[in-house]
Write a protein that holds these residues in place. Structure first.
Motif, PDB file in Angstrom:
ATOM      1  N   GLU A  85       0.850  -1.182   0.000  1.00  0.00           N
ATOM      2  CA  GLU A  85       0.000   0.000   0.000  1.00  0.00           C
ATOM      3  C   GLU A  85       0.891   1.238   0.000  1.00  0.00           C
ATOM      4  O   GLU A  85       1.809   1.355   0.808  1.00  0.00           O
ATOM      5  CB  GLU A  85      -0.917   0.022   1.217  1.00  0.00           C
ATOM      6  CG  GLU A  85      -1.856   1.220   1.218  1.00  0.00           C
ATOM      7  CD  GLU A  85      -2.789   1.274   2.402  1.00  0.00           C
ATOM      8  OE1 GLU A  85      -3.567   2.239   2.466  1.00  0.00           O
ATOM      9  OE2 GLU A  85      -2.742   0.377   3.280  1.00  0.00           O
ATOM     10  N   TRP A 112     -13.159  -2.728  -5.377  1.00  0.00           N
ATOM     11  CA  TRP A 112     -13.059  -2.510  -3.929  1.00  0.00           C
ATOM     12  C   TRP A 112     -12.429  -1.155  -3.611  1.00  0.00           C
ATOM     13  O   TRP A 112     -11.971  -0.910  -2.514  1.00  0.00           O
ATOM     14  CB  TRP A 112     -12.342  -3.666  -3.226  1.00  0.00           C
ATOM     15  CG  TRP A 112     -11.085  -4.114  -3.904  1.00  0.00           C
ATOM     16  CD1 TRP A 112      -9.817  -3.640  -3.693  1.00  0.00           C
ATOM     17  CD2 TRP A 112     -10.969  -5.123  -4.909  1.00  0.00           C
ATOM     18  NE1 TRP A 112      -8.928  -4.278  -4.524  1.00  0.00           N
ATOM     19  CE2 TRP A 112      -9.611  -5.201  -5.275  1.00  0.00           C
ATOM     20  CE3 TRP A 112     -11.879  -5.976  -5.542  1.00  0.00           C
ATOM     21  CZ2 TRP A 112      -9.140  -6.087  -6.240  1.00  0.00           C
ATOM     22  CZ3 TRP A 112     -11.407  -6.855  -6.496  1.00  0.00           C
ATOM     23  CH2 TRP A 112     -10.060  -6.905  -6.832  1.00  0.00           C
ATOM     24  N   ARG A 113     -12.416  -0.239  -4.591  1.00  0.00           N
ATOM     25  CA  ARG A 113     -12.001   1.159  -4.430  1.00  0.00           C
ATOM     26  C   ARG A 113     -10.537   1.329  -4.040  1.00  0.00           C
ATOM     27  O   ARG A 113     -10.207   2.027  -3.089  1.00  0.00           O
ATOM     28  CB  ARG A 113     -12.903   1.895  -3.442  1.00  0.00           C
ATOM     29  CG  ARG A 113     -14.342   2.013  -3.855  1.00  0.00           C
ATOM     30  CD  ARG A 113     -14.676   3.175  -4.734  1.00  0.00           C
ATOM     31  NE  ARG A 113     -14.223   4.435  -4.129  1.00  0.00           N
ATOM     32  CZ  ARG A 113     -13.584   5.381  -4.824  1.00  0.00           C
ATOM     33  NH1 ARG A 113     -13.370   5.241  -6.086  1.00  0.00           N
ATOM     34  NH2 ARG A 113     -13.198   6.479  -4.226  1.00  0.00           N
ATOM     35  N   SER A 114      -9.684   0.654  -4.776  1.00  0.00           N
ATOM     36  CA  SER A 114      -8.258   0.938  -4.668  1.00  0.00           C
ATOM     37  C   SER A 114      -7.723   1.117  -6.080  1.00  0.00           C
ATOM     38  O   SER A 114      -8.349   0.692  -7.050  1.00  0.00           O
ATOM     39  CB  SER A 114      -7.511  -0.161  -3.899  1.00  0.00           C
ATOM     40  OG  SER A 114      -7.564  -1.388  -4.582  1.00  0.00           O
ATOM     41  N   GLU A 132      -5.372   3.025  -1.475  1.00  0.00           N
ATOM     42  CA  GLU A 132      -6.778   2.994  -1.068  1.00  0.00           C
ATOM     43  C   GLU A 132      -7.427   4.315  -1.444  1.00  0.00           C
ATOM     44  O   GLU A 132      -6.886   5.380  -1.139  1.00  0.00           O
ATOM     45  CB  GLU A 132      -6.884   2.745   0.444  1.00  0.00           C
ATOM     46  CG  GLU A 132      -6.386   1.372   0.889  1.00  0.00           C
ATOM     47  CD  GLU A 132      -7.198   0.196   0.355  1.00  0.00           C
ATOM     48  OE1 GLU A 132      -8.222   0.392  -0.339  1.00  0.00           O
ATOM     49  OE2 GLU A 132      -6.803  -0.943   0.620  1.00  0.00           O
TER      50      GLU A 132
END
Length: 136
Positions: A85, A112-114, A132
């Protein structure tokens, strides 16, 4: 009452044939701070880099296939893939490819919004770099 986790740290140990190139890539380009370094007899060297919080993600074959479809247009991932990340997936992906990583899939938004990209990096590691994006 919850039982404390008996595992204190996840450490991924990577056999790097070109140690200096891998160290430069992960420490200097990616920006993982050096936590410790040791040298031993016969030229033995190891550097421990801080990767932030570690988790172990276990996925069944169907989940892996779905991630491969979303993240890399169906190109299969390596059996072991390191997901990192970062705060800027696009900028990090550019820096890593400029430093010699091979781009497998450019950054793309996932369900999943990344924002995820996939790269083949030094020391034989396949990386997913993800940012993210927050709630929809």
């Amino acid at each position: 009452m919850t039982t404390p986790n008996p595992v204190r740290q996840l450490r991924l140990v990577v056999h790097a044939e070109d140690y200096e190139a891998a160290l430069t890539f992960y420490r200097d380009v990616l920006g993982m701070p050096e936590q410790a370094a040791f040298q031993g007899d016969g030229g033995a060297q190891v550097t421990i880099l801080d990767a932030g919080r570690a988790t172990l993600e276990l996925a069944n074959p169907q989940q892996v296939a779905m991630i491969d479809q979303v993240e890399a247009e169906g190109r299969p991932s390596a059996r072991l893939r390191v997901a990192l990340e970062v705060t800027d997936a696009e900028g990090t992906t550019r820096r890593l490819t400029d430093a010699g990583a091979e781009l497998v899939a450019a950054p793309r938004e996932t369900p999943w919004r990344s924002l995820n990209s996939r790269l083949d990096a030094p020391a034989g590691l396949q990386l997913t770099v993800f940012q993210e994006l927050g709630p929809a």
